[in-house]
Design an enzyme around this catalytic site. Structure first.
Site, PDB file in Angstrom:
ATOM      1  CB  SER A 103     -78.497  47.685 -62.116  1.00  0.00           C
ATOM      2  OG  SER A 103     -77.358  47.867 -61.977  1.00  0.00           O
ATOM      3  CG  ASP A 242     -74.101  45.673 -60.529  1.00  0.00           C
ATOM      4  OD1 ASP A 242     -73.753  44.943 -61.461  1.00  0.00           O
ATOM      5  OD2 ASP A 242     -74.718  46.412 -60.869  1.00  0.00           O
ATOM      6  CG  ASP A 244     -76.914  45.198 -64.532  1.00  0.00           C
ATOM      7  OD1 ASP A 244     -76.089  45.300 -63.529  1.00  0.00           O
ATOM      8  OD2 ASP A 244     -77.246  45.889 -65.455  1.00  0.00           O
ATOM      9  CG  ASP A 246     -74.099  47.585 -65.263  1.00  0.00           C
ATOM     10  OD1 ASP A 246     -74.030  47.304 -63.939  1.00  0.00           O
ATOM     11  OD2 ASP A 246     -74.875  48.438 -65.400  1.00  0.00           O
TER      12      ASP A 246
END
Length: 447
Positions: A103, A242, A244, A246
């Site tokens: 992440s 960010d 990833d 999400d």
């Protein structure tokens, strides 16, 4: 059954260090494969996505080996956002989805998180069962039942087309100048393409991943670069994802940030006016600002709080039948559209609000005045339990007495790093600083 390996968002660690080693990834893949493909079952498929970290190649191959060894057929998506894995798991009728990402963490870290066939992250109970399988001897498939693996090229495109279907029909972004910061991460191709195809003038930032620059001075945790781009290009708005994709942070036309609380407040108010907010309820974590709770209450809406972690937000939403939730950090969950936080979809909903109302980003991104909030992190060594120290507990009790009725105190262990997070909110900023500093000092002494 308790979990030791899984944290609040899957398994995480420093690459090539336990538990993020090739050996552990192989065994974890085999354990997950055995959980989702009981002995003697058919050959279900699993989709694997990743972000742009260098270690993603290593972990992807190791997971593939483990999963195919138990008879799972693997479809490799390449770099795609985490929410794309949730979507494609359902869309492609897979028994399991896997995302390789840490992440918002730096490139040295990586992680593995699993999605069930419904596209939602696994429950604590399912993760505990996988850990139990991992701890024993994992039975491989018979030689003739070993799974196959192949790379598919249209996964990202499928996700991008789906993203566009969530945008209001007939609405376009023509005339809007949008900075999109992809954090040199998983959405570096998907996000700019979706925005351009919807008509926006796109100014991309953080779209040159090299394996080591994910989240490096860019993205939702470092929005300064995007803010500079907004001001330099005279953009109408900035969207910061960010690594990833999400989570999301919005920047107004001056480059000023709006966090997840402000984004949720806007969406909740709009959805309530449109009759779309189920039961007048927004789900957010204990970290969300007291100002958000007051904003909702003044409109006859309710805030349902959960533990920290978007998975717990989603679980509460599913139990209660609610359709909007998220975290202050920028995870925005809209279960009408997605099974997990999706930064790109949330960004599109914000842009839709701009296009439909004709209002500036700065007008939409400031729904309420925040109550002063102070958050400090204290790192501790492995094996220590500073919150159990009598001295720390005494200081916390004293702080709770001092804040009683005047504010809010939250102290918790991070689920992904060896950190104690000390957060307090209070209108009296002097009292706020005193309380947090005293607790931080006590925790440091005990750590």
């Amino acid at each position: 059954m308790t979990r030791k390996l899984f944290g609040t968002d899957g398994v995480r660690g420093t690459a090539n260090t336990h538990p993020m080693t090739a050996e552990m990834a192989l065994r974890l893949g085999a354990a997950a494969g055995r959980y989702f493909r009981p002995v003697g079952a058919g050959s279900p498929r699993v989709v694997i996505g990743k972000d742009t970290r260098l270690s993603g190649y290593m972990l992807e191959n190791a997971l593939t080996a483990g999963l195919t060894s138990t008879g799972m057929n693997v479809l490799l998506l390449g770099p795609v956002p985490t929410p794309a894995v949730g979507f494609l798991t359902r869309s492609m009728r897979a028994a399991l989805g896997v995302m390789i990402s840490a992440s918002h963490n730096p490139h040295e870290d990586n992680g593995i998180k699993f999605f069930g066939p419904d596209g939602f992250k696994l429950s604590d109970e399912a993760e505990a069962e996988i850990e139990a399988i991992l701890a024993g001897e994992i039975q491989p498939a018979q030689p003739g039942n070993i799974g196959r693996a192949k790379r598919i090229e249209d996964g990202r495109g499928r996700y991008q087309e789906y993203c566009k279907t969530t945008f209001p029909s007939g609405l376009r972004l023509d005339g809007l100048k949008v900075v999109i910061d992809c954090a040199n991460g998983a959405a570096y191709r998907a996000a700019p393409e979706v925005l351009w195809e919807l008509g926006a003038e796109v100014i991309p930032v953080g779209v040159e991943p090299n394996g080591k620059n994910i989240n490096l001075r860019c993205g939702s945790t470092h929005p300064q670069a995007a803010g500079e781009a907004v001001r330099a290009h005279g953009a109408d708005v900035g969207i910061c994802l960010d690594g990833d994709a999400d989570r999301v942070i919005i920047l107004d036309e001056t480059g000023k940030e709006a966090d997840g609380d402000q984004i949720m407040a806007l969406f909740a108010a709009r959805w309530a006016d449109e009759g779309r907010l189920r039961d007048g309820t927004l789900v957010a974590t204990v970290m969300s600002n007291l100002g958000l709770e007051r904003f909702l209450g003044a409109r006859g809406l309710r805030l349902e709080r959960t533990p920290v972690g978007d998975r717990y937000v989603v679980e509460a939403m599913r139990r209660g039948g609610w359709n909007l939730g998220g975290e202050q950090s920028g995870h925005i969950v809209m279960t009408d559209f997605a099974t997990t936080g999706d930064g790109l979809l949330a960004g599109l909903q914000f842009l839709a609000a701009m296009a439909q109302t004709g209002r500036r980003a700065s007008d939409l991104a400031r729904s309420f005045e925040t109550v002063p909030q102070l958050l400090q992190n204290v790192r501790y060594a492995a094996g220590q339990e500073p919150l159990k120290a009598p001295g720390v507990q005494a200081v916390i009790r004293d702080a709770e007495v001092r804040l009683n009725g005047a504010g809010r105190l939250l102290i918790r262990k991070s689920g992904t790093e060896p950190l104690i997070r000390v957060m307090a909110e209070c209108e009296d900023e002097a009292l706020l600083r005193d309380v947090v500093e005293e607790i931080v000092a006590a925790v440091r002494d005990a750590a």
